[in-house]
Design a protein around this motif. Structure first.
Motif, PDB file in Angstrom:
ATOM      1  N   MET A 150       0.828  -1.202   0.000  1.00  0.00           N
ATOM      2  CA  MET A 150       0.000   0.000   0.000  1.00  0.00           C
ATOM      3  C   MET A 150       0.862   1.251   0.000  1.00  0.00           C
ATOM      4  O   MET A 150       1.886   1.314   0.679  1.00  0.00           O
ATOM      5  N   SER A 151       0.415   2.259  -0.743  1.00  0.00           N
ATOM      6  CA  SER A 151       1.188   3.501  -0.819  1.00  0.00           C
ATOM      7  C   SER A 151       0.311   4.739  -0.992  1.00  0.00           C
ATOM      8  O   SER A 151       0.831   5.834  -1.186  1.00  0.00           O
ATOM      9  N   SER A 152      -1.014   4.581  -0.922  1.00  0.00           N
ATOM     10  CA  SER A 152      -1.901   5.736  -1.108  1.00  0.00           C
ATOM     11  C   SER A 152      -3.032   5.694  -0.098  1.00  0.00           C
ATOM     12  O   SER A 152      -3.520   4.624   0.277  1.00  0.00           O
ATOM     13  N   ILE A 153      -3.439   6.881   0.339  1.00  0.00           N
ATOM     14  CA  ILE A 153      -4.466   6.988   1.380  1.00  0.00           C
ATOM     15  C   ILE A 153      -5.308   8.227   1.114  1.00  0.00           C
ATOM     16  O   ILE A 153      -4.801   9.245   0.634  1.00  0.00           O
ATOM     17  N   CYS A 154      -6.588   8.122   1.398  1.00  0.00           N
ATOM     18  CA  CYS A 154      -7.532   9.211   1.128  1.00  0.00           C
ATOM     19  C   CYS A 154      -8.250   9.610   2.410  1.00  0.00           C
ATOM     20  O   CYS A 154      -8.821   8.761   3.104  1.00  0.00           O
ATOM     21  N   PHE A 155      -8.223  10.906   2.706  1.00  0.00           N
ATOM     22  CA  PHE A 155      -8.910  11.455   3.871  1.00  0.00           C
ATOM     23  C   PHE A 155     -10.038  12.379   3.430  1.00  0.00           C
ATOM     24  O   PHE A 155      -9.853  13.196   2.519  1.00  0.00           O
ATOM     25  N   PRO A 156     -11.183  12.301   4.104  1.00  0.00           N
ATOM     26  CA  PRO A 156     -12.213  13.313   3.896  1.00  0.00           C
ATOM     27  C   PRO A 156     -11.918  14.521   4.787  1.00  0.00           C
ATOM     28  O   PRO A 156     -11.001  14.483   5.618  1.00  0.00           O
ATOM     29  N   LEU A 157     -12.680  15.570   4.616  1.00  0.00           N
ATOM     30  CA  LEU A 157     -12.566  16.745   5.486  1.00  0.00           C
ATOM     31  C   LEU A 157     -13.350  16.441   6.755  1.00  0.00           C
ATOM     32  O   LEU A 157     -14.526  16.764   6.882  1.00  0.00           O
ATOM     33  N   MET A 158     -12.689  15.807   7.717  1.00  0.00           N
ATOM     34  CA  MET A 158     -13.361  15.283   8.907  1.00  0.00           C
ATOM     35  C   MET A 158     -13.610  16.369   9.948  1.00  0.00           C
ATOM     36  O   MET A 158     -12.871  17.333  10.046  1.00  0.00           O
ATOM     37  N   GLY A 159     -14.670  16.156  10.735  1.00  0.00           N
ATOM     38  CA  GLY A 159     -14.916  16.982  11.908  1.00  0.00           C
ATOM     39  C   GLY A 159     -15.732  18.231  11.682  1.00  0.00           C
ATOM     40  O   GLY A 159     -15.994  18.979  12.624  1.00  0.00           O
ATOM     41  N   THR A 160     -16.164  18.472  10.446  1.00  0.00           N
ATOM     42  CA  THR A 160     -16.832  19.739  10.139  1.00  0.00           C
ATOM     43  C   THR A 160     -18.352  19.652  10.155  1.00  0.00           C
ATOM     44  O   THR A 160     -19.014  20.673  10.140  1.00  0.00           O
ATOM     45  N   GLY A 161     -18.908  18.467  10.172  1.00  0.00           N
ATOM     46  CA  GLY A 161     -20.364  18.333  10.183  1.00  0.00           C
ATOM     47  C   GLY A 161     -20.897  18.579  11.579  1.00  0.00           C
ATOM     48  O   GLY A 161     -20.753  19.666  12.145  1.00  0.00           O
ATOM     49  N   ARG A 162     -21.496  17.539  12.151  1.00  0.00           N
ATOM     50  CA  ARG A 162     -21.998  17.676  13.516  1.00  0.00           C
ATOM     51  C   ARG A 162     -20.867  17.685  14.536  1.00  0.00           C
ATOM     52  O   ARG A 162     -21.093  17.893  15.719  1.00  0.00           O
ATOM     53  N   GLY A 163     -19.633  17.479  14.053  1.00  0.00           N
ATOM     54  CA  GLY A 163     -18.481  17.602  14.934  1.00  0.00           C
ATOM     55  C   GLY A 163     -18.225  19.031  15.361  1.00  0.00           C
ATOM     56  O   GLY A 163     -17.582  19.276  16.383  1.00  0.00           O
ATOM     57  N   GLY A 164     -18.714  19.986  14.562  1.00  0.00           N
ATOM     58  CA  GLY A 164     -18.715  21.378  14.987  1.00  0.00           C
ATOM     59  C   GLY A 164     -17.491  22.195  14.644  1.00  0.00           C
ATOM     60  O   GLY A 164     -17.474  23.405  14.891  1.00  0.00           O
ATOM     61  N   LEU A 165     -16.450  21.596  14.079  1.00  0.00           N
ATOM     62  CA  LEU A 165     -15.277  22.386  13.719  1.00  0.00           C
ATOM     63  C   LEU A 165     -15.558  23.197  12.457  1.00  0.00           C
ATOM     64  O   LEU A 165     -16.252  22.737  11.553  1.00  0.00           O
ATOM     65  N   SER A 166     -14.996  24.388  12.396  1.00  0.00           N
ATOM     66  CA  SER A 166     -15.091  25.156  11.160  1.00  0.00           C
ATOM     67  C   SER A 166     -14.218  24.494  10.104  1.00  0.00           C
ATOM     68  O   SER A 166     -13.262  23.775  10.422  1.00  0.00           O
TER      69      SER A 166
END
Length: 218
Positions: free
Chosen positions: A158-174
């Motif tokens: 494995m050599s690739s990884i994908c992240f979403p923009l986490m924490g911005t929904g009901r998590g409350g972060l801007s």
């Protein structure tokens, strides 16, 4: 069963040692080894009808019969096995914990593993969640550590990884706060090991532009 939208291929253009940003729902990503899902600290996935990252990945990874009915809720089932094995059903894990499962039906899109990042601690009756930038950074670190372990012990190249923009929904972060935390942590991991290619995705074009600008400024 409604026809699925065409699968995009953002992974192929992601160079090693770089962060690439694409406007895309994470469940449509193709040819990326690991997709990261944001979860609550009980590691209970979102319902399949929800529009969350967790719900979308759960829905996309499920195995279905010819009529489209789910016959194996792969991600939730494997997380349940992990929780029982580690004696955690109904008990929250430490924020920032990352647990891996197979990719279920997403294997057909070239996805090898799903990493479930427990970033959101329920508040009150569970309608809201608490997420901190430090927990996002810890989840990034833990996901890379787990990826290296799996690459070695499971013999998965494995050599690739994908992240979403986490924490911005009901998590409350801007969005800017979450972007800074994620990009900072990703930058540290790539400096430590530049052999990885990183993809960040969001279905929102405005958020993608913010991510690209923040990434270019680093």
């Amino acid at each position: 069963v409604p026809a699925r939208p065409p699968v995009v291929r953002p992974g192929a253009a992601a160079p090693a040692g770089r962060i690439t940003v694409r406007t895309c729902p994470i469940e449509l990503v193709r040819d990326v080894d690991i997709l990261v899902s944001s979860e609550n600290t009980f590691l209970e996935m979102s319902k399949t009808f929800r529009s969350t990252v967790s719900g979308a990945l759960r829905r996309a990874a499920a195995l279905r019969d010819a009529s489209g009915e789910i016959v194996d809720d792969v991600l939730a089932r494997e997380l349940g096995v992990w929780l029982r094995t580690h004696e955690r059903p109904g008990v929250p894990v430490r924020p920032g914990t990352v647990v891996a499962t197979s990719s279920g039906a997403l294997a057909a899109q070239g996805v090898r593993r799903i990493h479930h990042a427990a970033i959101a601690a329920p508040v009150g009756n569970g309608e809201r969640y608490h997420v901190t930038p430090a927990v996002l950074a810890e989840a990034v670190r833990a996901s890379f550590e787990l990826a290296r372990q799996e690459a070695e012990f499971l013999a998965l190249p494995m050599s690739s990884i994908c992240f979403p923009l986490m924490g911005t929904g009901r998590g409350g972060l801007s969005v800017p706060t979450a972007a800074r935390a994620l990009l900072g942590a990703l930058g540290r991991e790539l400096r430590r090991d530049p052999s990885w290619s990183v993809l960040m995705v969001t279905p929102d074009e405005g958020h993608a532009r913010l991510l690209m600008a923040a990434s270019s400024a680093r």
